[in-house]
Design a protein around this motif. Structure first.
Motif, PDB file in Angstrom:
ATOM      1  N   ARG A  71       0.949  -1.485   0.116  1.00 56.66           N
ATOM      2  CA  ARG A  71       0.087   0.198  -0.139  1.00 56.66           C
ATOM      3  C   ARG A  71       0.800   1.278   0.139  1.00 56.66           C
ATOM      4  N   CYS A  72       2.100   1.266   0.527  1.00 56.04           N
ATOM      5  CA  CYS A  72       3.212   2.182   0.329  1.00 56.04           C
ATOM      6  C   CYS A  72       4.274   1.879   0.069  1.00 56.04           C
ATOM      7  N   SER A  97       0.351   1.204  -4.440  1.00 61.74           N
ATOM      8  CA  SER A  97       0.725   2.340  -3.991  1.00 61.74           C
ATOM      9  C   SER A  97       0.361   3.431  -4.834  1.00 61.74           C
ATOM     10  N   TYR A 107      -2.111   6.283  -3.679  1.00 63.72           N
ATOM     11  CA  TYR A 107      -1.477   6.900  -2.347  1.00 63.72           C
ATOM     12  C   TYR A 107      -0.315   7.767  -2.701  1.00 63.72           C
TER      13      TYR A 107
END
Ligand SMILES: Nc1nc2c(ncn2[C@@H]2O[C@H](COP(=O)(O)OP(=O)(O)OP(=O)(O)O)[C@@H](O)[C@H]2O)c(=O)[nH]1
Ligand SMILES: [Zn+2]
Length: 452
Positions: free
Chosen positions: A77-78, A193, A196
Motif C-alpha cells: 500500500r505504501c 501504492s 497513495y
C-alpha cells in the motif's frame, strides 16, 4: 511549527541509552538506541559517524518514519519498505550516513490502529489526506523534535537529507538542523501504492520522480510507448528496434559515396559529420560490447567510449590474432571501461593493466560466430562491430549481423581504404535485398539494413 518538549527534570529531548552494532544484508551499522522524553524508543543506524570526529562532508541522513505494515510486513500500500532498504543500501554504499528509525511516527503520527482505520476509509475510495481528516486527525501529525535531537547528539548539525517530503526539511530547519541538500527517495513504486503516491504528490507537496527522458528509458532497456517531441520520436523510431533485441549483433560503417573509409594515406578522421558521430555514440551506449579489428586500433588508436551522449561505456573488444596492437594503445592503457583482447594461440602478449582481459582463441581464424559465442559466454549480448572495413565485411559475409548501418558521406575519395566489401554477387537477382530504412544525418545518409 514543530516543537519538542524536554524530559521533565533533565532538559533533554532524548537520552542516548545504548550502543551496539547491527550486521545487515547491506553491511554492518553502528546502532545507537535512544529514549525520548515521552518514553518513545528510537534507533540510529550509522556508517562512518563517530563521536570524536565531525565528518568533512555533511552525511546522508534518512529520517525513516516507522511503518509496521510497509517496513515489517511487506505491504504494497505504501513504498516505505522499499525506501528503507534503498536508504540503508545507499548509506552503506557511501560509507557515511545515518538512518534514524523514528518511532512514534506510525501512520504519519496517528498510530497504527488509526492508520488501519484510515486504510479502511481508503478501501472505500477516500484519499489518504481526507481519511486522516475524517478520523479527526491532521493530515500529518508527525513531530520531528526527537529525531532532530538524535542528529544533534550524533554531532550532525549539517546533513544531506534523503526525502521526497519538503515538510521534513522545513521541520528540521526549524529545529536547528541545516539541510544542505535534499534528494528525493525514488524507488520502484509498489503496484497498490499508485493512488497513495499520487495523493502525496498532489496534496502533500511530495516531489514527483523526475520524468525519465526517452533516451534514458532506451538506455534502461525500455521502448517508450509515447514521445512528446519530434526529437524523442526520432530516438524511439531509430533505436527502439535495437533496444527490443537484448542479443543482437549490429555493425556501423561510415564511408564515402565511392565506398572508402579513409584516403590512401589512411586519413579517415572527420569523414562523416557530427550527426553520424552522435549516432555512433548512441549505438555504443546501447550495446554491451564494441568490436574492432587490430588494424583499426593500429591506424586510429580509438577510445571506443561514449562521449557524445549520456550512457554507459561498452566493453571494448579487440580482434588481434597475432597481438600486433601497440602496447600503449588507448584501449590497453586507459581504464575507462573493460577491454577484452582476443588473441590467437601463439601470440606473444605482454603484461596487461587490470582493466584488460586477454582471451586466447584456439585458432587464428577468429570466425565471427566464434567471436560472438565467446562474447555471449561472458554475458555480452548486444554487440556493435565498428570497424574496420574488413572486420565488418567478414561479419556480414558470415551472416552474423542482425543490423547493418551504413552511413554514406557525399564525398568522392577516388581510392583509399575500402569500406564494405562483401562476397560478390554474379547477378543482380542474386544479391540479397534486405529490408531497409534511411535516416538523414546532416549531410550524410544512414541506411539501416535488417540482415536477419
Ligand atoms: N495516516 C496514514 N499514514 C500512512 C498511510 N500510508 C503510509 N502512512 C505512514 O506514512 C509514513 C511515511 O510517510 P510518507 O508520506 O510515506 O513519506 P515521508 O516520510 O513523508 O517522505 P519520504 O521521506 O520521502 O519517505 C509512515 O509512518 C506510514 O506508516 C496512510 O494511508 N495513512
Ligand atoms: Zn508505509
Amino acid at each position: 511549527m514543530v516543537t519538542a518538549s524536554p524530559t521533565p527534570g533533565t532538559g533533554e529531548v532524548v537520552e542516548r541509552v545504548v550502543e551496539t552494532v547491527l550486521p545487515t544484508r547491506h553491511g554492518t551499522f553502528r546502532m545507537v538506541g535512544y529514549l525520548g522524553y515521552d518514553g518513545t524508543e528510537h534507533v540510529a543506524l550509522s556508517v562512518g559517524v563517530h563521536d570524536d570526529a565531525v565528518p568533512d562532508v555533511p552525511p546522508l541522513v534518512r529520517l525513516h518514519s516507522e511503518c509496521l505494515t510497509g517496513d515489517g510486513l511487506g505491504s504494497w500500500r505504501c513504498d516505505c519498505g522499499v525506501q528503507l532498504d534503498a536508504a540503508l543500501a545507499r548509506i552503506a554504499g557511501e560509507g557515511l550516513g545515518v538512518l534514524v528509525y523514528v518511532r512514534g511516527h506510525e501512520g504519519r503520527g496517528i498510530g497504527l490502529l488509526e492508520k488501519l482505520k484510515a486504510y479502511r476509509l481508503q478501501d472505500a475510495g477516500v484519499d489518504t489526506v481526507d481519511a486522516n481528516l475524517a478520523l479527526g486527525h491532521p493530515s500529518d501529525a508527525r513531530d520531528y523534535g526527537q529525531a532532530a535531537a538524535i542528529l544533534a547528539d550524533l554531532g550532525l548539525p549539517r546533513i544531506r537529507l534523503m526525502s521526497s517530503n519538503p515538510g521534513k526539511e522545513e521541520a528540521l530547519a526549524a529545529l536547528g538542523i541545516q539541510v544542505v541538500e535534499r534528494t528525493g527517495m525514488f524507488v520502484p513504486e509498489p503496484p497498490d501504492s499508485v493512488f497513495y503516491l499520487h495523493t502525496k504528490r498532489a496534496r502533500m507537496r511530495h516531489d514527483a520522480p523526475p520524468e525519465a527522458s526517452v533516451w534514458q528509458e532506451l538506455l534502461d532497456g525500455r521502448v517508450p510507448v509515447s514521445a512528446s517531441s519530434s526529437e524523442d520520436l526520432q530516438l524511439v523510431e531509430r533505436y527502439g528496434p535495437l533496444v527490443a533485441q537484448p542479443t543482437a549483433v549490429v555493425a556501423q560503417m561510415a564511408q564515402s559515396l565511392d565506398g572508402f573509409i579513409a584516403t590512401r594515406s589512411g586519413d579517415g578522421a572527420g569523414l562523416s559529420g557530427a550527426a553520424d558521430h552522435e549516432h555512433l555514440h548512441r549505438l555504443r551506449a546501447l550495446v554491451d560490447a564494441v568490436v574492432v579489428g587490430a588494424g583499426t586500433v593500429v591506424a586510429d588508436d580509438p577510445q571506443l567510449t561514449v562521449r557524445e551522449v549520456s550512457g554507459p561505456h561498452p566493453t571494448r573488444v579487440v580482434l588481434d590474432p597475432h597481438a600486433r596492437v601497440p602496447h600503449d594503445a588507448t584501449v590497453l592503457v586507459e581504464a575507462t571501461s573493460p577491454t577484452l583482447w582476443l588473441v590467437g594461440p601463439d601470440a606473444q602478449v605482454p603484461g596487461v593493466a587490470d582493466h584488460v582481459t586477454v582471451l586466447r582463441l584456439p585458432t587464428t581464424d577468429f570466425a565471427p560466430a566464434e567471436v560472438v559465442a565467446t562474447l555471449r559466454a561472458r554475458g555480452l549480448g548486444r554487440v556493435l562491430v565498428e570497424g574496420g572495413g574488413r572486420t565488418v565485411s567478414r561479419f556480414a559475409d558470415a551472416g552474423e549481423l542482425d543490423r547493418l548501418y551504413v552511413t554514406t558521406v557525399p564525398v568522392l575519395l577516388g581510392d583509399g581504404v575500402p569500406g564494405l566489401r562483401v562476397q560478390p554477387a554474379s547477378q543482380i537477382g542474386d544479391a540479397p535485398r534486405h529490408p531497409s530504412r534511411r535516416f538523414v544525418l546532416g549531410d550524410d545518409v544512414c541506411t539501416e539494413l535488417v540482415m536477419r
